[in-house]
Design a protein around this motif. Structure first.
Motif, PDB file in Angstrom:
ATOM      1  N   ASP A  11       0.794  -1.325  -0.017  1.00 42.30           N
ATOM      2  CA  ASP A  11       0.002  -0.034   0.009  1.00 42.30           C
ATOM      3  C   ASP A  11       0.967   1.289   0.138  1.00 42.30           C
ATOM      4  OD1 ASP A  11      -2.289  -1.602  -0.033  1.00 42.30           O
ATOM      5  OD2 ASP A  11      -2.657  -1.363   1.998  1.00 42.30           O
ATOM      6  N   LEU A  12       1.980   1.379   0.718  1.00 38.92           N
ATOM      7  CA  LEU A  12       2.970   2.375   1.155  1.00 38.92           C
ATOM      8  C   LEU A  12       3.524   2.696  -0.638  1.00 38.92           C
ATOM      9  CD1 LEU A  12       4.506   2.090   4.358  1.00 38.92           C
ATOM     10  CD2 LEU A  12       2.755   3.720   3.791  1.00 38.92           C
ATOM     11  N   ILE A  13       3.886   1.568  -0.882  1.00 40.31           N
ATOM     12  CA  ILE A  13       4.550   1.661  -2.395  1.00 40.31           C
ATOM     13  C   ILE A  13       3.754   2.213  -3.711  1.00 40.31           C
ATOM     14  CG2 ILE A  13       5.772   0.331  -4.270  1.00 40.31           C
ATOM     15  CD1 ILE A  13       6.912  -1.266  -1.998  1.00 40.31           C
ATOM     16  N   ASN A  14       2.566   1.776  -3.402  1.00 38.91           N
ATOM     17  CA  ASN A  14       1.345   2.085  -4.237  1.00 38.91           C
ATOM     18  C   ASN A  14       1.050   3.666  -4.330  1.00 38.91           C
ATOM     19  OD1 ASN A  14       1.418  -0.429  -5.566  1.00 38.91           O
ATOM     20  ND2 ASN A  14      -0.304  -1.256  -4.425  1.00 38.91           N
ATOM     21  N   GLY A  16       3.392   5.750  -3.427  1.00 43.64           N
ATOM     22  CA  GLY A  16       4.537   6.449  -3.889  1.00 43.64           C
ATOM     23  C   GLY A  16       5.415   6.771  -2.933  1.00 43.64           C
ATOM     24  N   TYR A  17       5.421   6.216  -1.887  1.00 43.85           N
ATOM     25  CA  TYR A  17       6.128   6.103  -0.682  1.00 43.85           C
ATOM     26  C   TYR A  17       7.218   5.041  -0.931  1.00 43.85           C
ATOM     27  CZ  TYR A  17       2.621   9.167   1.560  1.00 43.85           C
ATOM     28  OH  TYR A  17       2.121   9.962   1.823  1.00 43.85           O
ATOM     29  N   PRO A  18       8.443   5.432  -0.518  1.00 45.01           N
ATOM     30  CA  PRO A  18       9.440   4.389  -0.589  1.00 45.01           C
ATOM     31  C   PRO A  18       9.682   3.845   0.856  1.00 45.01           C
ATOM     32  CG  PRO A  18      10.537   6.489  -0.300  1.00 45.01           C
ATOM     33  CD  PRO A  18       8.938   6.863  -0.456  1.00 45.01           C
ATOM     34  N   VAL A  19       9.858   2.620   1.058  1.00 44.50           N
ATOM     35  CA  VAL A  19       9.991   1.850   2.323  1.00 44.50           C
ATOM     36  C   VAL A  19      11.217   1.391   2.888  1.00 44.50           C
ATOM     37  CG1 VAL A  19       8.935  -0.365   3.625  1.00 44.50           C
ATOM     38  CG2 VAL A  19       7.656   1.008   1.925  1.00 44.50           C
ATOM     39  N   VAL A  20      11.901   1.869   3.792  1.00 45.37           N
ATOM     40  CA  VAL A  20      13.071   1.600   4.207  1.00 45.37           C
ATOM     41  C   VAL A  20      12.986   0.480   5.503  1.00 45.37           C
ATOM     42  CG1 VAL A  20      15.074   2.495   5.497  1.00 45.37           C
ATOM     43  CG2 VAL A  20      13.693   3.921   3.804  1.00 45.37           C
ATOM     44  N   MET A  21      13.859  -0.680   4.979  1.00 45.47           N
ATOM     45  CA  MET A  21      13.839  -1.812   6.064  1.00 45.47           C
ATOM     46  C   MET A  21      15.354  -2.066   6.465  1.00 45.47           C
ATOM     47  SD  MET A  21      11.365  -4.282   4.331  1.00 45.47           S
ATOM     48  CE  MET A  21      10.930  -5.268   5.744  1.00 45.47           C
ATOM     49  N   ALA A  22      15.417  -2.640   7.512  1.00 43.00           N
ATOM     50  CA  ALA A  22      16.806  -3.015   7.903  1.00 43.00           C
ATOM     51  C   ALA A  22      16.748  -4.160   8.533  1.00 43.00           C
ATOM     52  CB  ALA A  22      17.408  -1.705   8.807  1.00 43.00           C
ATOM     53  N   ALA A  53      20.806  -2.226   5.195  1.00 39.47           N
ATOM     54  CA  ALA A  53      19.543  -1.297   5.090  1.00 39.47           C
ATOM     55  C   ALA A  53      19.106  -1.379   3.493  1.00 39.47           C
ATOM     56  CB  ALA A  53      19.631  -0.131   5.562  1.00 39.47           C
ATOM     57  N   VAL A  54      18.056  -1.427   3.305  1.00 38.52           N
ATOM     58  CA  VAL A  54      17.345  -1.275   1.896  1.00 38.52           C
ATOM     59  C   VAL A  54      16.212  -0.505   1.823  1.00 38.52           C
ATOM     60  CG1 VAL A  54      18.012  -3.745   1.363  1.00 38.52           C
ATOM     61  CG2 VAL A  54      15.754  -3.513   2.251  1.00 38.52           C
ATOM     62  N   THR A  55      16.017   0.185   0.635  1.00 32.43           N
ATOM     63  CA  THR A  55      14.869   0.904   0.189  1.00 32.43           C
ATOM     64  C   THR A  55      14.339   0.334  -0.861  1.00 32.43           C
ATOM     65  OG1 THR A  55      16.126   2.925   0.584  1.00 32.43           O
ATOM     66  CG2 THR A  55      14.165   3.212  -0.511  1.00 32.43           C
ATOM     67  N   ILE A  56      12.847  -0.161  -0.494  1.00 24.09           N
ATOM     68  CA  ILE A  56      12.005  -0.754  -1.413  1.00 24.09           C
ATOM     69  C   ILE A  56      11.154   0.344  -2.190  1.00 24.09           C
ATOM     70  CG2 ILE A  56      10.006  -2.549  -1.804  1.00 24.09           C
ATOM     71  CD1 ILE A  56      11.179  -3.491   1.102  1.00 24.09           C
ATOM     72  N   ILE A  57      11.410   0.323  -3.446  1.00 27.47           N
ATOM     73  CA  ILE A  57      10.717   1.265  -4.150  1.00 27.47           C
ATOM     74  C   ILE A  57       9.583   0.721  -5.232  1.00 27.47           C
ATOM     75  CG2 ILE A  57      12.542   3.133  -4.058  1.00 27.47           C
ATOM     76  CD1 ILE A  57      13.407   1.974  -6.804  1.00 27.47           C
ATOM     77  N   GLY A  58       9.351  -0.650  -5.258  1.00 33.97           N
ATOM     78  CA  GLY A  58       8.696  -1.277  -6.190  1.00 33.97           C
ATOM     79  C   GLY A  58       8.681  -2.870  -5.986  1.00 33.97           C
ATOM     80  N   TYR A  59       7.687  -3.526  -6.608  1.00 35.28           N
ATOM     81  CA  TYR A  59       7.607  -5.060  -6.496  1.00 35.28           C
ATOM     82  C   TYR A  59       6.999  -5.478  -7.772  1.00 35.28           C
ATOM     83  CZ  TYR A  59       2.891  -4.245  -5.600  1.00 35.28           C
ATOM     84  OH  TYR A  59       1.558  -3.442  -5.475  1.00 35.28           O
ATOM     85  N   ASP A  60       7.346  -6.793  -7.881  1.00 39.08           N
ATOM     86  CA  ASP A  60       6.745  -7.591  -9.246  1.00 39.08           C
ATOM     87  C   ASP A  60       5.719  -8.769  -8.914  1.00 39.08           C
ATOM     88  OD1 ASP A  60       6.337  -8.935 -11.587  1.00 39.08           O
ATOM     89  OD2 ASP A  60       8.363  -8.626 -12.151  1.00 39.08           O
ATOM     90  N   GLU A  61       4.697  -8.490  -8.834  1.00 36.17           N
ATOM     91  CA  GLU A  61       3.730  -9.728  -8.417  1.00 36.17           C
ATOM     92  C   GLU A  61       3.949 -11.099  -9.246  1.00 36.17           C
ATOM     93  OE1 GLU A  61       1.849 -10.456  -5.967  1.00 36.17           O
ATOM     94  OE2 GLU A  61       2.008  -8.555  -4.909  1.00 36.17           O
TER      95      GLU A  61
END
Length: 64
Positions: A11-14, A16-22, A53-61
């Motif tokens: 939902d966050l990516i959709n 337009g928000y980047p998601v930061v994870m560690a 740490a990574v920044t997630i900016i998209g995904y591929d279902e």
């Protein structure tokens, strides 16, 4: 995966928000991350020696 705010990562990516994870990493991560593509799945808690740490900016279902 859902954040502590009850919002999913997708939902966050959709929106337009980047998601930061560690996450914790070990020597296995360092050696395997040089191979592309690689999905880091294994981790022994007694062997952690660094973090990543990574920044997630998209995904591929379609590519599960």
């Amino acid at each position: 995966m859902t954040s502590n705010l009850g919002i999913s990562v997708k939902d966050l990516i959709n929106k337009g928000y980047p998601v930061v994870m560690a996450f914790d990493a070990n020597d296995n991560f360092k050696s395997q991350s040089l191979k592309y593509p690689y999905i880091y799945k294994t981790f022994k808690a007694d062997n952690k020696n660094s973090g990543h740490a990574v920044t997630i900016i998209g995904y591929d279902e379609s590519n599960k």
